[in-house]
Design a protein around this motif. Structure first.
Motif, PDB file in Angstrom:
ATOM      1  N   ASP A 183       0.830  -1.211   0.000  1.00  0.00           N
ATOM      2  CA  ASP A 183       0.000   0.000   0.000  1.00  0.00           C
ATOM      3  C   ASP A 183       0.856   1.248   0.000  1.00  0.00           C
ATOM      4  O   ASP A 183       0.550   2.241  -0.685  1.00  0.00           O
ATOM      5  CB  ASP A 183      -0.905  -0.014   1.225  1.00  0.00           C
ATOM      6  N   VAL A 184       1.983   1.212   0.775  1.00  0.00           N
ATOM      7  CA  VAL A 184       2.864   2.380   0.807  1.00  0.00           C
ATOM      8  C   VAL A 184       3.492   2.610  -0.567  1.00  0.00           C
ATOM      9  O   VAL A 184       3.578   3.744  -1.042  1.00  0.00           O
ATOM     10  CB  VAL A 184       3.953   2.166   1.884  1.00  0.00           C
ATOM     11  N   ARG A 185       3.934   1.534  -1.211  1.00  0.00           N
ATOM     12  CA  ARG A 185       4.541   1.703  -2.533  1.00  0.00           C
ATOM     13  C   ARG A 185       3.523   2.220  -3.545  1.00  0.00           C
ATOM     14  O   ARG A 185       3.849   3.062  -4.396  1.00  0.00           O
ATOM     15  CB  ARG A 185       5.116   0.363  -3.001  1.00  0.00           C
ATOM     16  N   GLN A 186       2.295   1.698  -3.468  1.00  0.00           N
ATOM     17  CA  GLN A 186       1.242   2.147  -4.400  1.00  0.00           C
ATOM     18  C   GLN A 186       0.937   3.624  -4.185  1.00  0.00           C
ATOM     19  O   GLN A 186       0.793   4.395  -5.136  1.00  0.00           O
ATOM     20  CB  GLN A 186      -0.003   1.294  -4.192  1.00  0.00           C
ATOM     21  N   LEU A 187       0.849   4.028  -2.898  1.00  0.00           N
ATOM     22  CA  LEU A 187       0.580   5.430  -2.612  1.00  0.00           C
ATOM     23  C   LEU A 187       1.750   6.312  -3.054  1.00  0.00           C
ATOM     24  O   LEU A 187       1.544   7.429  -3.545  1.00  0.00           O
ATOM     25  CB  LEU A 187       0.320   5.591  -1.114  1.00  0.00           C
ATOM     26  N   ALA A 188       2.973   5.821  -2.892  1.00  0.00           N
ATOM     27  CA  ALA A 188       4.137   6.588  -3.329  1.00  0.00           C
ATOM     28  C   ALA A 188       4.103   6.831  -4.843  1.00  0.00           C
ATOM     29  O   ALA A 188       4.396   7.928  -5.313  1.00  0.00           O
ATOM     30  CB  ALA A 188       5.416   5.860  -2.936  1.00  0.00           C
ATOM     31  N   ALA A 189       3.733   5.783  -5.594  1.00  0.00           N
ATOM     32  CA  ALA A 189       3.633   5.949  -7.045  1.00  0.00           C
ATOM     33  C   ALA A 189       2.546   6.963  -7.402  1.00  0.00           C
ATOM     34  O   ALA A 189       2.703   7.781  -8.325  1.00  0.00           O
ATOM     35  CB  ALA A 189       3.354   4.601  -7.690  1.00  0.00           C
ATOM     36  N   GLN A 190       1.420   6.912  -6.680  1.00  0.00           N
ATOM     37  CA  GLN A 190       0.319   7.840  -6.944  1.00  0.00           C
ATOM     38  C   GLN A 190       0.741   9.273  -6.633  1.00  0.00           C
ATOM     39  O   GLN A 190       0.450  10.202  -7.415  1.00  0.00           O
ATOM     40  CB  GLN A 190      -0.889   7.433  -6.103  1.00  0.00           C
ATOM     41  N   ILE A 191       1.417   9.466  -5.496  1.00  0.00           N
ATOM     42  CA  ILE A 191       1.867  10.815  -5.138  1.00  0.00           C
ATOM     43  C   ILE A 191       2.876  11.333  -6.161  1.00  0.00           C
ATOM     44  O   ILE A 191       2.836  12.507  -6.566  1.00  0.00           O
ATOM     45  CB  ILE A 191       2.468  10.798  -3.719  1.00  0.00           C
ATOM     46  N   GLU A 192       3.773  10.460  -6.603  1.00  0.00           N
ATOM     47  CA  GLU A 192       4.776  10.891  -7.588  1.00  0.00           C
ATOM     48  C   GLU A 192       4.104  11.299  -8.898  1.00  0.00           C
ATOM     49  O   GLU A 192       4.493  12.289  -9.520  1.00  0.00           O
ATOM     50  CB  GLU A 192       5.762   9.757  -7.818  1.00  0.00           C
ATOM     51  N   GLN A 193       3.045  10.564  -9.292  1.00  0.00           N
ATOM     52  CA  GLN A 193       2.328  10.912 -10.523  1.00  0.00           C
ATOM     53  C   GLN A 193       1.581  12.239 -10.361  1.00  0.00           C
ATOM     54  O   GLN A 193       1.584  13.089 -11.255  1.00  0.00           O
ATOM     55  CB  GLN A 193       1.364   9.790 -10.881  1.00  0.00           C
ATOM     56  N   GLU A 194       0.974  12.430  -9.183  1.00  0.00           N
ATOM     57  CA  GLU A 194       0.233  13.675  -8.966  1.00  0.00           C
ATOM     58  C   GLU A 194       1.179  14.873  -8.873  1.00  0.00           C
ATOM     59  O   GLU A 194       0.832  15.969  -9.313  1.00  0.00           O
ATOM     60  CB  GLU A 194      -0.584  13.555  -7.685  1.00  0.00           C
ATOM     61  N   LEU A 195       2.376  14.678  -8.339  1.00  0.00           N
ATOM     62  CA  LEU A 195       3.350  15.762  -8.331  1.00  0.00           C
ATOM     63  C   LEU A 195       3.744  16.148  -9.751  1.00  0.00           C
ATOM     64  O   LEU A 195       4.009  17.323 -10.039  1.00  0.00           O
ATOM     65  CB  LEU A 195       4.567  15.351  -7.517  1.00  0.00           C
ATOM     66  N   GLN A 196       3.803  15.145 -10.629  1.00  0.00           N
ATOM     67  CA  GLN A 196       4.114  15.439 -12.024  1.00  0.00           C
ATOM     68  C   GLN A 196       2.988  16.259 -12.664  1.00  0.00           C
ATOM     69  O   GLN A 196       3.246  17.189 -13.431  1.00  0.00           O
ATOM     70  CB  GLN A 196       4.339  14.124 -12.781  1.00  0.00           C
ATOM     71  N   TRP A 197       1.750  15.883 -12.311  1.00  0.00           N
ATOM     72  CA  TRP A 197       0.613  16.684 -12.827  1.00  0.00           C
ATOM     73  C   TRP A 197       0.665  18.113 -12.283  1.00  0.00           C
ATOM     74  O   TRP A 197       0.330  19.065 -12.969  1.00  0.00           O
ATOM     75  CB  TRP A 197      -0.706  16.017 -12.424  1.00  0.00           C
ATOM     76  N   GLN A 198       1.088  18.256 -11.012  1.00  0.00           N
ATOM     77  CA  GLN A 198       1.201  19.574 -10.419  1.00  0.00           C
ATOM     78  C   GLN A 198       2.179  20.451 -11.201  1.00  0.00           C
ATOM     79  O   GLN A 198       1.956  21.663 -11.338  1.00  0.00           O
ATOM     80  CB  GLN A 198       1.674  19.444  -8.969  1.00  0.00           C
ATOM     81  N   ARG A 199       3.239  19.820 -11.686  1.00  0.00           N
ATOM     82  CA  ARG A 199       4.200  20.608 -12.462  1.00  0.00           C
ATOM     83  C   ARG A 199       3.563  21.146 -13.741  1.00  0.00           C
ATOM     84  O   ARG A 199       3.915  22.228 -14.212  1.00  0.00           O
ATOM     85  CB  ARG A 199       5.423  19.758 -12.799  1.00  0.00           C
TER      86      ARG A 199
END
Length: 539
Positions: A183-199
């Motif tokens: 779950d932590v790894r899945q959430l980390a991937a999701q956060i990393e993707q959303e940070l990319q969208w933020q850019r």
């Protein structure tokens, strides 16, 4: 024929005799039927304290699983230290009881349990340290809400970016409560993707706000995704938690096994007491005496066997091994081993193969330093002998000369008369060199192709010049036809001479270079002559 006395046969007979003696002792011990009353009382007095100690030890061990449970589930450093203190106190009590037990294995196993507890304590401490650092990261994440609010008040386009950024913060707040690595790894991937969208959303902001928003976004990414970020810390904490749980279960199993063994030891002590009392009542003093005598006899027999193996086998094998190792890299010598058994045959076999190996080595060494065509030494033998004689003459302050000899126009000779005739010509030249340079300390070798060399120790330059003249005269007298020569109608030689006194004798390479230069000058002067080149002086 010498009668063999195999070691295997003698050892087999000795072991068989010892087995018979041991069986006799066991038979007498089996039929013991009585003992003295005093022995019975002594055993009872010694056994009862052991049984009492085993019971106390069992009681103490049963409390250990609860203490390890408290340590593994500690939620703070204070709780961990309290649990560790209780475990240490209980361990000291158990160590005191174990020190009174004759069973050393129990103390060793308890030492293993203590080491495992120490490792468990370290894991729990690491887990709590990560927990403290995670809380610090969460406090830092909470400060991002105030910064988002400040940015949102400065621009009308910021709310979309701030809304998505707040969603990332909310998801980051879920990290500390997740209990599964997946779950932590899945959430980390999701956060990393959303940070990319933020850019991507940064382009919608005012140019002035883009810098602040980008800095804020990079700080959050570093706080969450770096190697020391929140997600990495929670991942490592979950791994440590898994190791804590596994180590706790492992220690619990070890403690339970240890407790079972302690209980079994107490049962054994009780059963042993009952058996010994029943047996000792039936043991007779006379039979005990015979058992003592047989034990003494068995001990003497065993000592005799050990002495025999040590002296007749081990010592001889060690001596044989030392003799073999002493000959490594040296000339093989005869190894003498006394006896008429397998070790003697082994030594004889080594002597045989060592002699054969030495003979083969000598033969190969001689062949490797001999020129196959002329029968004199080759370049390899020359290099070895020159270095040896240079060192010898330098040590004894004796002069040494070197002749470098070349057959004139030998290529034309081969072209005109054929290679077989050329080979025969080289053999005749080598024969002349051996005859003229006839002293035992002199050395003649084929340097390569149609070149020959002569080493003349204890010879000055004047004697070397006379010897070179004799060589030229001997070749002229031999009168080998050579119509391809430009200097004569017979075979001729060119000789380069160099020599030095012992007190200024240079290295072997320098001597070869001087002789080669002299030979080159002899060829340049027209061949069929000799040129001297002293050390530092040309003639």
């Amino acid at each position: 024929m010498i009668n063999r006395r195999p070691i295997a046969t003698r050892l087999s007979l000795a072991l068989f005799s010892f087995l018979l003696l041991f069986m006799l002792m066991a038979a007498i011990a089996y039929y013991r039927s009585a003992t003295f009353e005093k022995l019975l009382v002594d055993i009872v007095e010694d056994a009862l304290p052991d049984i009492r100690q085993s019971a106390q030890l069992t009681t103490q061990v049963k409390e250990f699983p609860f203490l390890t449970e408290q340590l593994s589930q500690a939620e703070s450093q204070a709780m961990r230290r309290l649990a560790r203190r209780d475990i240490d106190l209980k361990s000291q009590a158990l160590q005191t009881l174990l020190s009174e037990q004759p069973n050393v294995q129990l103390s060793l196993k308890f030492d293993v349990i203590q080491r495992e507890l120490e490792y468990l304590d370290q894991l729990v401490e690491q887990k709590l340290l990560y927990q403290q650092q995670i809380h610090q990261r969460l406090d830092q994440i909470h400060h991002f809400y105030d910064q988002i609010e400040a940015l949102a008040l400065e621009s009308t386009a910021i709310p979309d970016w701030a809304l998505n950024f707040s969603g990332i913060l909310i998801r980051a707040g879920r990290v500390p409560v997740m209990s599964r690595l997946s779950d932590v790894r899945q959430l980390a991937a999701q956060i990393e993707q959303e940070l990319q969208w933020q850019r991507d959303l940064l382009t919608d902001l005012d140019p002035v706000l883009q810098v602040s928003a980008s800095t804020l976004q990079d700080s959050l990414a570093q706080l969450l995704l770096d190697q020391d970020g929140l997600i990495a810390m929670r991942t490592e904490q979950l791994r440590i938690q898994g190791r804590v749980t596994g180590r706790h279960h492992f220690i619990r199993s070890m403690v339970l096994d240890f407790g079972h063994e302690v209980e079994y030891l107490g049962v054994q002590q009780q059963n042993r007491l009952v058996a010994e009392v029943g047996e000792l009542k039936q043991t007779l003093s006379r039979q005990t005496y015979w058992i003592g005598m047989l034990s003494l006899l068995a001990l003497l027999f065993l000592v005799s066997m050990i002495w025999f193996i040590k002296v007749q086998v081990i010592n001889r094998l060690v001596n044989l091994k030392s003799s073999v190792m002493d000959q490594v890299g040296k000339q093989a010598e005869l190894i003498e081993v006394t006896g008429r058994d397998e070790i003697t045959e082994l030594a004889q076999a080594f002597n045989f193969y060592a002699a054969r190996a030495s003979e083969q080595s000598t033969r190969v060494e001689a062949l490797s330093r001999t020129d196959a065509l002329t029968g004199i030494s080759n370049r390899r033998g020359f290099d070895h002998q020159l270095q040896r004689l240079v060192d010898l003459c330098r040590e004894r302050q004796l002069p040494l000369c070197l002749l470098m000899i070349d057959v004139d126009f030998f290529k034309n000779y081969n072209d005109l008369y054929g290679h077989l005739a050329g080979d025969e010509c080289l053999r005749q030249v080598a024969s002349i060199l051996r005859r003229v340079v006839g002293r035992s300390q002199d050395f003649v070798a084929r340097y390569g192709g149609e070149e020959f060399v002569c080493i003349l120790p204890e010879t000055d330059i004047t004697a070397a010049r006379l010897l070179s003249s004799e060589l030229l005269e001997a070749i002229r007298v031999l009168n080998i036809e050579h119509k391809g020569s430009a200097v004569a109608n017979y075979l001729t030689l060119s000789i380069g001479i160099t020599g030095c006194d012992g007190d200024c004798l240079p290295d072997a390479e320098v001597l070869i270079g001087l002789a080669d230069e002299a030979l080159y000058e002899a060829k340049a002067k027209g061949r069929n002559c000799m040129v001297e080149k002293r050390c530092g002086t040309d003639t």
